[in-house]
Design an enzyme around this catalytic site. Sequence first.
Site, mmCIF file in Angstrom:
data_model
loop_
_atom_site.group_PDB
_atom_site.id
_atom_site.type_symbol
_atom_site.label_atom_id
_atom_site.label_comp_id
_atom_site.label_asym_id
_atom_site.label_seq_id
_atom_site.Cartn_x
_atom_site.Cartn_y
_atom_site.Cartn_z
ATOM 1 N N HIS A 81 58.854 55.342 63.253
ATOM 2 C CA HIS A 81 59.190 55.232 61.866
ATOM 3 C C HIS A 81 58.756 56.259 61.036
ATOM 4 O O HIS A 81 57.846 56.661 61.267
ATOM 5 C CB HIS A 81 58.677 53.902 61.224
ATOM 6 C CG HIS A 81 58.935 52.632 62.108
ATOM 7 N ND1 HIS A 81 60.414 52.373 62.065
ATOM 8 C CD2 HIS A 81 58.303 51.708 62.794
ATOM 9 C CE1 HIS A 81 60.298 51.172 62.956
ATOM 10 N NE2 HIS A 81 59.097 50.881 63.211
ATOM 11 N N GLU A 115 53.569 49.548 59.863
ATOM 12 C CA GLU A 115 53.449 48.447 60.129
ATOM 13 C C GLU A 115 52.411 47.827 61.228
ATOM 14 O O GLU A 115 51.715 48.725 61.377
ATOM 15 C CB GLU A 115 54.939 47.892 61.167
ATOM 16 C CG GLU A 115 54.878 48.727 62.349
ATOM 17 C CD GLU A 115 56.150 48.474 63.098
ATOM 18 O OE1 GLU A 115 57.331 48.365 62.584
ATOM 19 O OE2 GLU A 115 56.366 48.354 64.353
ATOM 20 N N HIS A 161 56.116 53.736 69.355
ATOM 21 C CA HIS A 161 55.565 52.504 69.720
ATOM 22 C C HIS A 161 56.793 51.645 70.333
ATOM 23 O O HIS A 161 57.916 51.872 70.312
ATOM 24 C CB HIS A 161 55.046 51.581 68.546
ATOM 25 C CG HIS A 161 55.773 51.573 67.501
ATOM 26 N ND1 HIS A 161 56.434 52.406 66.729
ATOM 27 C CD2 HIS A 161 56.702 50.483 67.121
ATOM 28 C CE1 HIS A 161 57.180 52.072 65.768
ATOM 29 N NE2 HIS A 161 57.573 50.995 65.980
ATOM 30 N N ARG A 167 65.168 55.524 67.274
ATOM 31 C CA ARG A 167 65.150 55.361 68.578
ATOM 32 C C ARG A 167 64.705 56.342 69.611
ATOM 33 O O ARG A 167 65.773 57.283 69.467
ATOM 34 C CB ARG A 167 66.198 54.349 69.024
ATOM 35 C CG ARG A 167 66.094 53.351 70.236
ATOM 36 C CD ARG A 167 67.378 52.689 70.639
ATOM 37 N NE ARG A 167 67.513 51.615 69.621
ATOM 38 C CZ ARG A 167 68.431 51.300 68.983
ATOM 39 N NH1 ARG A 167 69.840 51.919 68.864
ATOM 40 N NH2 ARG A 167 68.400 50.120 68.204
#
Length: 313
Positions: free
Chosen positions: A98, A116, A173, A193
Amino acid sequence: MILFFKPVLTHNIWGGTKLRDIWKYDIDGNDIGECWGIAAHAHGDVVVSEGKYAGKHLSELWRDYPELFYAQGYQNSDRFPLLVKIIAADKDLSIQVHPDDEYAREHENGSLGKTECWYILDCEEDSKLVVGHNAKTKEELDSMIDDKRWNEFIREIPIHKGDFISILPGTVHAIKGGITLIEVQQNSDITYRVYDYDRLSNGKPRDLHIRQSKDVITVPALAPADSLMHDDDSAEILELLKCKYFDVWRIKVDGEYRGRQDHPFTLMTVFDGEGTIDGHKIHRGSHFLLTADVNEYCIKGNLKIIASGVPVR
Ligand code: ZN
């Protein structure tokens, strides 16, 4: 006031049936991947399930009733700041990264970046997560990605039930099959991605975002010890993360717990057991929010909760 929510469930190629079989959410299908428990996002906007605001979306409350979320010193933003999910993966999720706020603002129409974190609820023995990568320099990163040297590139770390992992922007991740976790994150859906195991979805590979990934991946990656901690279940309150965007903590109630609200509002998800909060029944899978007028609250029963709130500091 306590706002209880009806979550939004999603179908995903890596999903399964645990959110129905174990978590008892009412949804058909064998590809259920995520439960958006507390969310006010265009892709998932939970509805209040009871009381004065029953039937209203969280995004409407945020827009029309700012006093529910108000505290001195806290400046409401144009969108609800947090997103809490339960993710139950049967198969591996794609490997992703991200952006931070700055990159997202510039390249994603003013969207937020995404920090996150994950609290592991359940996993198989010898489970691993992808956290970070093995490239030492930017050149090495680019060449590993260009040459698709995925085994060399991807860093897997062993994990156990009760582990807590912070995923800062720029961290490569992926969640692996067999893992159930609770995720607290900034309210953003911007995901780049990097690699999807060459899988097909409806006959086609899903889009990759190689250029953006190379732009935002942090090199070298943080050491695993800097983003991982373990909850041994001994403390009543365990602070998991304090960052610019949110605080996250785990509450264990064995009988009775009296808390004071020290955030403008507090998000809670029960992940084990059952009981009550201020007389309202709660159980595994309940998602709720303490509004700004709640100063003190009382939880009774035997249960465990992941709580989060935005800091005023
Ligand atoms: Zn992510």
